[in-house]
Design an enzyme around this catalytic site. Structure first.
Site, PDB file in Angstrom:
ATOM      1  N   HIS A   1       0.759  -1.088  -0.160  1.00  0.00           N
ATOM      2  CA  HIS A   1      -0.061   0.048   0.084  1.00  0.00           C
ATOM      3  C   HIS A   1       0.953   1.370   0.086  1.00  0.00           C
ATOM      4  O   HIS A   1       0.346   2.248  -0.428  1.00  0.00           O
ATOM      5  CB  HIS A   1      -0.930  -0.187   1.230  1.00  0.00           C
ATOM      6  CG  HIS A   1      -2.144  -0.934   1.064  1.00  0.00           C
ATOM      7  ND1 HIS A   1      -3.222  -0.630   0.806  1.00  0.00           N
ATOM      8  CD2 HIS A   1      -2.008  -2.324   1.249  1.00  0.00           C
ATOM      9  CE1 HIS A   1      -4.199  -1.841   0.850  1.00  0.00           C
ATOM     10  NE2 HIS A   1      -3.271  -2.871   0.863  1.00  0.00           N
TER      11      HIS A   1
ATOM     12  N   ASP B   1       3.634   9.374  -1.060  1.00  0.00           N
ATOM     13  CA  ASP B   1       2.390   8.510  -0.562  1.00  0.00           C
ATOM     14  C   ASP B   1       2.064   7.366  -1.511  1.00  0.00           C
ATOM     15  O   ASP B   1       2.286   7.808  -2.711  1.00  0.00           O
ATOM     16  CB  ASP B   1       1.187   9.728  -0.663  1.00  0.00           C
ATOM     17  CG  ASP B   1      -0.042   9.428   0.668  1.00  0.00           C
ATOM     18  OD1 ASP B   1      -0.038   8.130   0.945  1.00  0.00           O
ATOM     19  OD2 ASP B   1      -0.363  10.241   0.919  1.00  0.00           O
TER      20      ASP B   1
HETATM   21  C1  GDG Z   1      -2.160   3.733   3.094  1.00  0.00           C
HETATM   22  C2  GDG Z   1      -1.106   4.665   2.079  1.00  0.00           C
HETATM   23  C3  GDG Z   1      -2.841   4.405   0.506  1.00  0.00           C
HETATM   24  C4  GDG Z   1      -8.324  10.247   7.599  1.00  0.00           C
HETATM   25  N1  GDG Z   1      -8.298  10.895   8.921  1.00  0.00           N
HETATM   26  C5  GDG Z   1      -9.611  10.635   9.389  1.00  0.00           C
HETATM   27  C6  GDG Z   1      -9.962   9.588   8.893  1.00  0.00           C
HETATM   28  N2  GDG Z   1      -9.130   9.519   7.567  1.00  0.00           N
HETATM   29  C7  GDG Z   1      -9.490   8.267   6.357  1.00  0.00           C
HETATM   30  C8  GDG Z   1      -9.650   9.079   5.209  1.00  0.00           C
HETATM   31  C9  GDG Z   1      -8.966   8.064   4.214  1.00  0.00           C
HETATM   32  C10 GDG Z   1      -7.929   7.344   5.106  1.00  0.00           C
HETATM   33  O1  GDG Z   1      -8.156   7.623   6.631  1.00  0.00           O
HETATM   34  C11 GDG Z   1      -6.496   7.654   4.638  1.00  0.00           C
HETATM   35  O2  GDG Z   1      -6.209   7.231   3.574  1.00  0.00           O
HETATM   36  P1  GDG Z   1      -4.880   7.351   2.862  1.00  0.00           P
HETATM   37  O3  GDG Z   1      -4.966   6.750   1.400  1.00  0.00           O
HETATM   38  O4  GDG Z   1      -4.831   9.008   2.562  1.00  0.00           O
HETATM   39  O5  GDG Z   1      -3.641   7.069   3.606  1.00  0.00           O
HETATM   40  P2  GDG Z   1      -3.025   5.977   4.624  1.00  0.00           P
HETATM   41  O6  GDG Z   1      -3.841   5.742   5.787  1.00  0.00           O
HETATM   42  O7  GDG Z   1      -1.603   6.713   4.863  1.00  0.00           O
HETATM   43  O8  GDG Z   1      -2.971   4.525   3.738  1.00  0.00           O
HETATM   44  C12 GDG Z   1      -1.860   5.361   1.181  1.00  0.00           C
HETATM   45  C13 GDG Z   1      -3.783   3.756   1.446  1.00  0.00           C
HETATM   46  O9  GDG Z   1      -3.131   2.956   2.403  1.00  0.00           O
HETATM   47  C14 GDG Z   1      -4.674   2.737   0.814  1.00  0.00           C
HETATM   48  O10 GDG Z   1      -3.798   1.825  -0.007  1.00  0.00           O
HETATM   49  O11 GDG Z   1      -3.696   5.205  -0.297  1.00  0.00           O
HETATM   50  O12 GDG Z   1      -0.972   5.947   0.385  1.00  0.00           O
HETATM   51  O13 GDG Z   1      -0.290   5.352   3.133  1.00  0.00           O
HETATM   52  O14 GDG Z   1     -10.016   7.308   3.866  1.00  0.00           O
HETATM   53  O15 GDG Z   1     -10.979   9.561   5.137  1.00  0.00           O
HETATM   54  N3  GDG Z   1     -11.129   8.850   9.033  1.00  0.00           N
HETATM   55  C15 GDG Z   1     -11.808   9.254   9.945  1.00  0.00           C
HETATM   56  N4  GDG Z   1     -11.393  10.226  10.711  1.00  0.00           N
HETATM   57  C16 GDG Z   1     -10.392  10.933  10.658  1.00  0.00           C
HETATM   58  O16 GDG Z   1     -10.101  11.775  11.457  1.00  0.00           O
HETATM   59  N5  GDG Z   1     -13.002   8.563  10.237  1.00  0.00           N
END
Ligand code: GDG
Length: 459
Positions: free
Chosen positions: A158, A366
């Protein structure tokens, strides 16, 4: 149809609303095949090195089995906080300066992977297809093979894969990369990651790069490919229609009727470029004074991995920056930055996106970044907001119609934010339409099908 077995560090219950798109998408595939999801329970058991005796707990719901195992406290420290999050996470995000190559971590990381393999193997049926997720579990397949598993096993990373020279900073890089050859298919988020994998194999390993994603080495055939993860667009749009989201949207619209909102939603992580983003926002207020008393940045930074030192430093830096910006520019009735260091309920997040004119998704590195796709999914197509996206997010390979920025360049990013705030309606609509076509076509269900079809055909 063979049974699907998903393995990841943590197991999400696909029935819970907080589970998120990935859990929902994998949950669909698990239900279709009567599958199993295996992982760590999240419990650090208070036993001394007795982890191998800890039982596997299983629960069965709607045709899906959730199987979890505890890990002893010392192993959690070394496997999770140590090797996974203080070695692999920083190095894979190009942050050698933040890596802690403590010698003890690698052994324990391997030991927990061995433990997982030992606990998982007795639960497997001969024709199961196994899908392992993420950097915590790179050597899992090689540990399963050592115990005699002949299953079809795929791995999806990921997070990004860095270029060979950076990867080689990890003392155990040979072992880690060789361990990938125990899989039948390895999936990356982007073409850039896949290119780095190929270069590593050419430069650092004696592997035959046969072309078309096929690698021959260590007595095995491995297929590798780019499978950019998508969003469950419909699920997220449905969340935006829910009561909580509608109420939150109404409140935000009323409260900020005279302002323009900018939004950032991230885990508090140094890969997300939060200090750089705040500096760019400060530069926007300095260079384009018309935004003073008008533009408000709501930045959610959800607490994450607080047991790792680098995260505490980052928290302090962000608090200092937010305080300085609000102190320097704030008015009695306007604060430029609303900084929320708490987890916001998932059902309210769509409202935050929908109320905002601009989203700042500006990580330094990312794998993909799903926030970018979530923001787009819930915009009003007749009056959409604008996505400002880092060129260093995997998502930038797909979302070419976003306003792409280099988050290290503060003034340029400030200019790009101003450009986004000023963008005329017809251009916003044109860009949004093209971006929506992209995220609809390559949604999370496409991603899952693509990966699993390739895995079942690999060989
Ligand atoms: C890894 C990779 C890849 C964020 N703050 C809150 C919250 N979130 C949710 C967002 C989104 C998720 O968390 C974050 O997803 P990301 O993709 O931005 O990043 P990572 O957690 O680092 O995930 C990344 C991912 O895996 C999938 O393959 O895209 O590059 O690093 O859904 O909305 N959700 C809630 N409260 C928050 O305060 N409920």
């Amino acid at each position: 149809m063979p049974r699907l077995v998903v393995v990841s560090n943590r197991v999400a219950d696909p029935r819970k609303p907080a589970a998120g798109g990935l859990a929902v998408a994998l949950g669909d595939a698990l239900r279709e095949s009567g599958g199993m999801w295996f992982g760590w329970s999240g419990i650090a058991a208070d036993v001394r090195d007795g982890a191998s005796d800890l039982p596997v707990r299983t629960q069965r719901h709607g045709g899906v089995t959730l199987a979890t195992v505890d890990i002893c406290r010392d192993d959690v420290q070394a496997y999770y906080f140590g090797y996974s999050n203080a070695v692999l996470w920083p190095v894979f995000h190009y942050r050698l300066d933040l890596a802690d190559f403590d010698a003890g971590y690698a052994d324990r990381y391997r030991r927990v992977n061995q433990l997982f393999a030992r606990k998982l193997l007795p639960l497997l049926r001969p024709d199961d297809v196994i899908w392992v997720h993420d950097y915590h579990l790179i050597p899992l397949a090689s540990e399963l093979r050592a115990l005699g598993s002949g299953h079809r096993i795929g791995f999806f990373l990921h997070i990004p894969l860095p270029p060979p020279l950076i990867l080689a900073a990890i003392p155990e890089h040979d072992w880690l990369m060789r361990a990938l050859f125990a899989y039948d298919l390895v999936g990356f988020q982007s073409q850039a990651d896949l290119t780095h994998f190929e270069s590593y194999m050419l430069q650092e390993a004696r592997v035959d790069v046969a072309g078309d994603g096929l690698f021959l080495g260590f007595g095995r055939r491995l297929r590798a490919g780019a499978f950019p993860i998508g969003l469950d667009v419909r699920e997220f749009q449905a969340l935006a229609e829910g009561r909580d989201a509608r109420e939150t949207l109404a409140t935000l619209r009323e409260q900020y009727s005279r302002r323009q909102l900018l939004v950032g939603v991230d885990r508090l992580d140094y890969s997300k470029g939060l200090p750089q983003r705040l500096r760019a926002f400060r530069s926007l207020l300095l260079r384009y004074p018309e935004n003073r008393n008008r533009a408000t940045l709501i930045q959610v930074a959800a607490p994450s991995r607080e047991g790792v030192g680098a995260y505490a430093d980052l928290k302090a830096e962000l608090e200092g920056l937010c305080g300085a910006i609000n102190g320097d520019y704030g008015e009695l009735d306007w604060m430029p930055v609303r900084y929320i260091h708490r987890t916001v309920a998932r059902r309210r997040i769509p409202a935050l996106y929908r109320a905002s004119r601009v989203a700042l998704v500006t990580p330094l590195r990312d794998g993909m970044n799903l926030v970018a796709k979530e923001f787009l999914a819930v915009q009003d197509p007749a009056d959409p907001g604008v996505l400002v996206l880092s060129r260093f997010a995997g998502a930038a390979e797909q979302l070419r119609d976003a306003v792409l920025v280099n988050p290290y360049a503060t003034q340029q990013t400030a200019d790009a934010i101003q450009f986004a705030l000023q963008m005329p309606l017809d251009e916003r609509r044109r860009r949004h339409e093209r971006l929506m076509a992209e995220i609809r076509q390559h949604d999370v269900h496409w991603w899952r099908r693509q990966f699993l079809d390739t895995l079942t055909q690999a060989g």
